[in-house]
Design an enzyme around this catalytic site. Structure first.
Site, short mmCIF file in Angstrom:
data_model
loop_
_atom_site.label_atom_id
_atom_site.label_comp_id
_atom_site.label_asym_id
_atom_site.label_seq_id
_atom_site.Cartn_x
_atom_site.Cartn_y
_atom_site.Cartn_z
N HIS A 1 0.82 -1.22 0.00
CA HIS A 1 0.00 0.00 0.00
C HIS A 1 0.85 1.27 0.00
O HIS A 1 0.32 2.36 -0.26
CB HIS A 1 -0.94 0.03 1.21
CG HIS A 1 -1.94 -1.08 1.21
ND1 HIS A 1 -2.86 -1.26 0.19
CD2 HIS A 1 -2.17 -2.10 2.09
CE1 HIS A 1 -3.60 -2.32 0.46
NE2 HIS A 1 -3.20 -2.86 1.60
N ASP B 1 -4.23 -13.38 2.92
CA ASP B 1 -5.49 -12.93 3.53
C ASP B 1 -6.69 -13.25 2.62
O ASP B 1 -7.81 -12.82 2.89
CB ASP B 1 -5.45 -11.44 3.92
CG ASP B 1 -4.79 -10.55 2.89
OD1 ASP B 1 -4.47 -11.04 1.78
OD2 ASP B 1 -4.59 -9.36 3.18
N HIS C 1 -5.98 -7.43 -0.76
CA HIS C 1 -6.21 -6.00 -0.98
C HIS C 1 -5.43 -5.50 -2.19
O HIS C 1 -4.32 -5.97 -2.46
CB HIS C 1 -5.79 -5.21 0.26
CG HIS C 1 -6.47 -5.67 1.52
ND1 HIS C 1 -5.91 -6.62 2.36
CD2 HIS C 1 -7.68 -5.33 2.04
CE1 HIS C 1 -6.74 -6.83 3.38
NE2 HIS C 1 -7.83 -6.08 3.21
N ASP D 1 -2.27 -10.57 -2.85
CA ASP D 1 -2.87 -10.20 -1.56
C ASP D 1 -4.36 -9.89 -1.78
O ASP D 1 -4.75 -9.46 -2.88
CB ASP D 1 -2.15 -8.97 -1.00
CG ASP D 1 -2.62 -8.61 0.40
OD1 ASP D 1 -2.02 -9.09 1.36
OD2 ASP D 1 -3.61 -7.85 0.53
C1 FKS Z 1 -10.04 0.93 8.24
C2 FKS Z 1 -9.71 -0.48 7.86
C3 FKS Z 1 -8.33 -0.52 7.35
C4 FKS Z 1 -6.61 -1.88 6.55
C5 FKS Z 1 -6.37 -3.14 5.81
C6 FKS Z 1 -4.92 -3.21 5.40
C7 FKS Z 1 -4.58 -4.46 4.66
C8 FKS Z 1 -3.09 -4.62 4.55
C9 FKS Z 1 -2.62 -5.71 3.59
C10 FKS Z 1 -1.09 -5.77 3.61
F1 FKS Z 1 -0.66 -6.68 2.76
F2 FKS Z 1 -0.55 -4.62 3.29
F3 FKS Z 1 -0.66 -6.14 4.79
N1 FKS Z 1 -7.94 -1.83 7.09
N2 FKS Z 1 -11.23 0.99 9.01
O1 FKS Z 1 -3.11 -6.96 3.95
O2 FKS Z 1 -3.04 -5.44 2.29
ZN ZN Z 2 -4.08 -7.56 2.36
#
Ligand code: FKS
Ligand code: ZN
Length: 341
Positions: free
Chosen positions: A159, A284, A197, A195
């Site tokens: 990110h 994830d 996300h 991933d």
């Molecule tokens: C706000 C919710 C925020 C953030 C989720 C981040 C995911 C991180 C990821 C990484 F690989 F970078 F670790 N949630 N209310 O899994 O993509």
């Molecule tokens: Zn993620």
């Protein structure tokens, strides 16, 4: 294969995060890395420490003032008499100026961060730098002739963009690995992000580049983090036009949908004919992940590994997310095992 791991990851521990209106224990914990380390070692991979790669290498991907800000943010927060963790509380949304960085710490935080879920604590910089060095060390190992190497990066990276951080990420480990491979003589590198996300930071870094293909499979940003990037109509710009491919899948998707998208990603990668591959490896996508909603089972991770290995490319695997701690180790080892065979 070699698995690059640094104990310095443990210096980063956010403790709590703002999640759906409540302060909850962080999902991105030191325990994650320790469980992965144990599983990877038990599977027979060789743990090695990151090399002392010069910090100037960060500037191949990140803005210098941003790097200095991250390095000094916690000390500055404390010297201004603030308690607790460094957390931003205001951002330049539409109508506000984003062309200048305010002098004060709060304004600077809002300028560089894009969410409030990514705390900076005393040891965050040390851990982030060690993770970046781990990814670049894995790239060096592959540049030197190994078929594949794994970087157990924590905090994660995909990110983080050229001069912004968020989503538990500070420095973009996978982008640094890709740039390291290019600097070491690769002409083209494909970066496949599996991933859950969208890797908004990686996409932004390589947006106008034609030497890196960025392909991402992820939960549809209509409902899933990071919400504001990762749509199918984002395809790159300038020389980079056509070198970004987003394959968003609806929340709740299972292996049937995933496998089709993965095949599309691999096909695009083969067409690009890269010299090397970087994988942003998040697990994830697992069915019992607490913050994600795909429905992959443990048996699917070796299949993902086999599909990626089938590209026949020198490959750097970089750890991103995965929060179902009980199974995170076996899922990661499942992917890596397919490369070792
Ligand atoms: C706000 C919710 C925020 C953030 C989720 C981040 C995911 C991180 C990821 C990484 F690989 F970078 F670790 N949630 N209310 O899994 O993509
Ligand atoms: Zn993620």
């Amino acid at each position: 294969m070699k698995a690059v791991y640094s104990p310095l990851h443990a210096r980063h521990d956010g403790g709590f995060e703002l999640y759906r209106g409540q302060l909850v224990p962080t999902f991105e914990t030191p325990e994650r890395a320790e469980i992965i380390r144990a599983a990877v070692a038990a599977a027979g991979h060789e743990l090695v420490e990151p090399r002392e790669i010069p910090e100037s290498r960060l500037l191949g991907v990140h803005d210098g003032e941003f790097v200095e800000f991250l390095r000094g943010a916690f000390a500055r927060w404390q010297s201004e008499g603030r308690q607790g963790h460094v957390i931003p509380s205001g951002f330049p949304a539409r109508g506000l100026r984003r062309d200048r960085r305010p002098a004060g710490i709060s304004g600077s935080l809002g300028y560089y961060a894009f969410d409030a879920s990514t705390p900076i604590v005393a040891g965050t910089w040390d851990a982030a730098l060690a993770a970046a060095r781990s990814a670049m060390t894995a790239a060096a190992v592959v540049s030197e002739g190994e078929r594949a190497a794994y970087a157990l990066c924590r905090p994660p990276g995909h990110h983080a963009a050229r001069s912004t951080y968020g989503g538990y990420c500070y420095l973009n480990n996978a982008a640094l690995a890709a740039q390291y491979l290019l600097d070491g003589g690769c002409r083209r590198v494909a970066l496949v992000d599996v991933d859950y996300h969208h890797g908004n930071g990686t996409q932004e870094i390589f947006w106008e580049r034609d030497d890196v293909l960025f392909v991402s499979l992820h939960g549809d940003p209509e409902t899933e983090y990071p919400w504001f990037l990762g749509y199918a109509d984002e395809r790159g710009a300038g020389r980079g036009e056509g070198h970004t491919l987003n394959l968003p899948l609806p929340a709740g998707s299972g292996w049937i949908e995933y496998e089709v998208a993965l095949e599309t990603a691999l096909e695009a990668t083969r067409r690009f004919a890269p010299d090397a591959l970087v994988v942003s490896l998040g697990v994830d996508t697992y069915e019992s992940d607490p913050i994600s909603s795909f429905k992959l089972a443990g048996k699917h991770y070796p299949l993902i590994g086999a599909a990626l290995a089938g590209l026949g490319l020198p490959t750097v695997l970089v750890q991103e997310g995965g929060y179902a701690v009980a199974e995170i180790g076996s899922n990661v080892a499942g992917v890596l095992g397919a490369f070792a065979d």
